[in-house]
Enzyme design. Structure first.
Site, PDB file in Angstrom:
ATOM      1  N   CYS A 154       0.840  -1.206   0.000  1.00 50.23           N
ATOM      2  CA  CYS A 154       0.000   0.000   0.000  1.00 50.23           C
ATOM      3  C   CYS A 154       0.873   1.252   0.000  1.00 50.23           C
ATOM      4  O   CYS A 154       1.476   1.584   1.021  1.00 50.23           O
ATOM      5  CB  CYS A 154      -0.915  -0.028   1.221  1.00 50.23           C
ATOM      6  SG  CYS A 154      -1.850   1.488   1.458  1.00 50.23           S
TER       7      CYS A 154
ATOM      8  N   CYS B 155      -0.253   3.972   2.414  1.00 46.24           N
ATOM      9  CA  CYS B 155       0.051   3.667   3.827  1.00 46.24           C
ATOM     10  C   CYS B 155       1.539   3.839   4.129  1.00 46.24           C
ATOM     11  O   CYS B 155       1.900   4.399   5.156  1.00 46.24           O
ATOM     12  CB  CYS B 155      -0.332   2.221   4.161  1.00 46.24           C
ATOM     13  SG  CYS B 155      -1.920   1.686   3.545  1.00 46.24           S
ATOM     14  N   ASP B 156       2.396   3.323   3.254  1.00 48.85           N
ATOM     15  CA  ASP B 156       3.820   3.197   3.593  1.00 48.85           C
ATOM     16  C   ASP B 156       4.751   4.082   2.756  1.00 48.85           C
ATOM     17  O   ASP B 156       5.962   4.087   2.989  1.00 48.85           O
ATOM     18  CB  ASP B 156       4.270   1.732   3.403  1.00 48.85           C
ATOM     19  CG  ASP B 156       3.470   0.785   4.284  1.00 48.85           C
ATOM     20  OD1 ASP B 156       2.978   1.232   5.336  1.00 48.85           O
ATOM     21  OD2 ASP B 156       3.336  -0.394   3.923  1.00 48.85           O
TER      22      ASP B 156
END
Ligand code: NAP
Length: 311
Positions: A134, A137-138
């Site tokens: 993701c 997300c990261d």
């Protein structure tokens, strides 16, 4: 045991909240169970720009709006990680969550899909330490670093475009000699200066101490492999190779298609009367927010008719 609901919707993505909206507007007592953020898979999408009437919106915002809209119509939401769905002798559904047992006359399951693994050696060992699924997300962990993205579909292209604003360079690793992504998406990608593509290439192995410091690439045309070495922690790999329908919860109660999705009729009914499935978990060809929302609306109206007939 708590009050019996007319309808329990499992999953708070576009399919689930569309089902909840339509069910609530039909005056059903409807409860949505979700264990994460509203929006499901789109909750981590940076931009949704293909939902008619909404030219551009973050996935998180669209998910929240869908939840608010359904709740405004009278639906309720609750946290719940559903462990089992059973139909008892009276024809009611018993839903067991990690916290309680609930009952309903009908159920719409809209549990979506989960990211597929890339299938290379070291993938599990370096998950969260160089391997991610993701970008939203990261991505921030890779500011100024070099990233590889595995996949050639629209998701991989979206991840690449997003990461190109954060990472120093982005290399797409595509296993065939062409993209699966739409022409428009691929053109946007190819126009971006710090993105390049390695066609007919697969990553077969990653190594490192704490973080990745070596990646083995295979040329899929010749079968030859070579290893590239990096400073420990200076590279990341994002896997974006599609999703598998999340069907584990309903498998005893439904039939599955060749793509692993749940088989339903046009009304989203499964082989278990009163159990409807909607969205990306279904066997289908186009998994989009709009098709999930459509499934949800249809499932809710089928559930309404089922409840009317079985009252
Ligand atoms: P997808 O369209 O199924 O594409 C998966 C990609 O990963 C393909 O390039 C596939 O290669 C490759 N792949 C699969 N397994 C692999 C493996 N083990 N190793 C290396 N590569 C592998 O999946 P998606 O990109 O997640 O998209 C899913 C659906 O959502 C699609 O319908 C897509 O159009 C839609 N979507 C739309 C948007 C948008 O419109 N903005 C954004 C994201 C997703 P092959 O081609 O060789 O199979």
């Amino acid at each position: 045991m708590a009050t019996k609901h007319d309808l329990i919707v499992i999953g708070g993505g576009p399919a689930g909240y569309s089902a909840a909206l339509y069910a609530a507007r039909a005056s059903l007592d409807v409860l949505v169970l979700e264990h994460g953020m509203p929006g499901g898979q789109i909750a981590t999408s940076d931009v949704i720009d293909n939902y008619p009437g909404i030219p551009s919106c973050s996935g998180a915002e669209l998910g929240q709006k869908m939840q608010a809209h359904a709740e405004q119509a009278g639906a309720h939401s609750a946290y719940g990680w559903v462990q089992a769905i059973e139909k008892d002798d009276s024809g009611s559904f018993v839903i067991t969550t990690d916290m309680e047992q609930l009952t309903a006359r009908a159920v719409v399951v809209a549990t979506g899909a989960t990211p597929r693994q890339g299938g290379f050696t070291g993938e599990d060992a370096f998950r969260g330490r160089g391997v991610s699924y993701c970008a939203t997300c990261d991505g921030m962990f890779y500011r100024g670093k070099r990233v590889f993205i595995i996949g050639g579909g629209n998701s991989a292209v979206e991840e690449a475009l997003y990461l190109s604003n954060i990472a120093s360079s982005v290399e797409l690793v595509v296993r065939r000699d062409e993209f699966r992504a739409s022409r428009g998406m691929a053109d946007r990608l190819l126009a971006r200066e710090n993105i390049s593509v390695r066609y007919q290439t697969s990553i077969t192995d990653v190594e490192g101490e704490t973080f990745i410091n070596a990646i083995t690439f295979r040329d899929n045309a010749t079968g030859e492999t070579h290893v590239e070495r990096f400073d420990e922690g200076s590279v990341g790999i994002f896997v974006a190779v599609g999703h598998d329908p999340a069907t584990a919860l309903v498998e005893p109660l439904v039939d599955l298609g060749a793509d692993g999705g749940v088989l339903t009729d046009d009304g989203m009914a499964t082989r278990t009367p009163g159990l409807f499935c909607a969205g990306d978990m279904r066997s289908k060809t186009l998994r989009q927010v709009i098709t999930a929302a459509s499934d949800g609306a249809i499932a809710a109206m089928s559930a309404y008719q089922y409840i009317e007939q079985h009252n």
